[in-house]
Design an enzyme around this catalytic site. Structure first.
Site, PDB file in Angstrom:
ATOM      1  CG  LEU A  26      -1.634 -12.271  -6.059  1.00 22.80           C
ATOM      2  CD1 LEU A  26      -1.607 -11.534  -7.393  1.00 22.80           C
ATOM      3  CD2 LEU A  26      -2.569 -13.470  -6.140  1.00 22.80           C
ATOM      4  N   GLY A  27      -0.131  -9.575  -4.624  1.00 22.89           N
ATOM      5  CA  GLY A  27      -0.629  -8.689  -3.594  1.00 22.89           C
ATOM      6  C   GLY A  27      -1.231  -7.440  -4.205  1.00 22.89           C
ATOM      7  CE1 TYR A  77       0.302  -5.275   3.051  1.00 23.17           C
ATOM      8  CE2 TYR A  77       1.799  -5.525   4.908  1.00 23.17           C
ATOM      9  CZ  TYR A  77       1.562  -5.551   3.546  1.00 23.17           C
ATOM     10  OH  TYR A  77       2.579  -5.863   2.680  1.00 23.17           O
ATOM     11  CE  LYS A  81       0.932  -8.974   2.333  1.00 17.78           C
ATOM     12  NZ  LYS A  81       1.011  -9.498   0.972  1.00 17.78           N
ATOM     13  CG  LEU A 104       8.583  -4.799  -1.148  1.00 17.86           C
ATOM     14  CD1 LEU A 104       7.452  -5.435  -1.946  1.00 17.86           C
ATOM     15  CD2 LEU A 104       9.804  -5.702  -1.134  1.00 17.86           C
ATOM     16  NE  ARG A 112       0.511   1.842  -5.190  1.00 19.69           N
ATOM     17  CZ  ARG A 112       0.744   0.579  -4.874  1.00 19.69           C
ATOM     18  NH1 ARG A 112       1.694   0.270  -4.037  1.00 19.69           N
ATOM     19  NH2 ARG A 112       0.028  -0.379  -5.417  1.00 19.69           N
TER      20      ARG A 112
END
Length: 170
Positions: A26-27, A77, A81, A104, A112
């Site tokens: 999830l993010g 960020y 995390k 990723l 984006r």
């Protein structure tokens, strides 16, 4: 598959019952959700899901985090995390595996442009240095499954990008 309302996650405890393993990827992004929304999704929702999974009998929790995660970071960020990694570990699973992938590489439905340019560049770099700066999401998924199928080596295991590539080949 169960669809849950993360704003009322506690009302969906039954969806977390009876699973030996929990996977969490999830993010969101700060650009999409704002600062408060990013923290709520990437830290609070994940921590609450981990707690519900543990209460439901989950023994092994596998969390996708990020390279550079550090609860003491000055960057939001990486700090969030790192905080969520600490919160998930504190839940008390028999085993907890944390994957810290680099950028990723994936195809997204939403546009984006800056991320697309970055992915194109890192995709080219990956041909020369395949484990240095990026990882395909399919490799991360294979590594997540593979870590569950391997015998446990301690209570908490953190896999950095290179290890994710190796395990993702399995």
């Amino acid at each position: 598959q169960a669809v849950v309302d993360f704003e009322r996650l506690g009302e969906h405890a039954a969806a977390f019952q009876g699973h030996d393993v929990g996977f969490c990827c999830l993010g969101t992004t700060r650009a999409k959700a704002g600062k408060d929304g990013f923290v709520r999704v990437d830290r609070d929702y994940v921590a609450q899901a981990a707690e519900l999974a543990r209460a439901g009998g989950c023994k092994h929790f596998v969390l996708q985090s990020s390279r550079g995660a550090n609860a003491q970071s000055h960057f939001l960020y990486f700090r969030v995390k790192g905080e969520v990694e600490n919160l998930v570990q504190a839940v008390g699973f028999d085993r907890c595996t944390i994957l810290r992938p680099a950028v990723l590489l994936c195809k997204r439905q939403e546009s984006r442009p800056v991320e697309w340019i970055t992915q194109q560049f890192l995709g080219a770099v990956a041909r020369v240095f395949p484990t240095a700066y990026s990882v395909p999401v399919e490799t991360v998924a294979r590594a997540m499954v593979a870590c569950v199928l391997q015998p446990g080596e301690g209570k908490v295991k953190v896999l950095e990008n290179g290890a994710i590539h190796e395990l993702g080949k399995a």
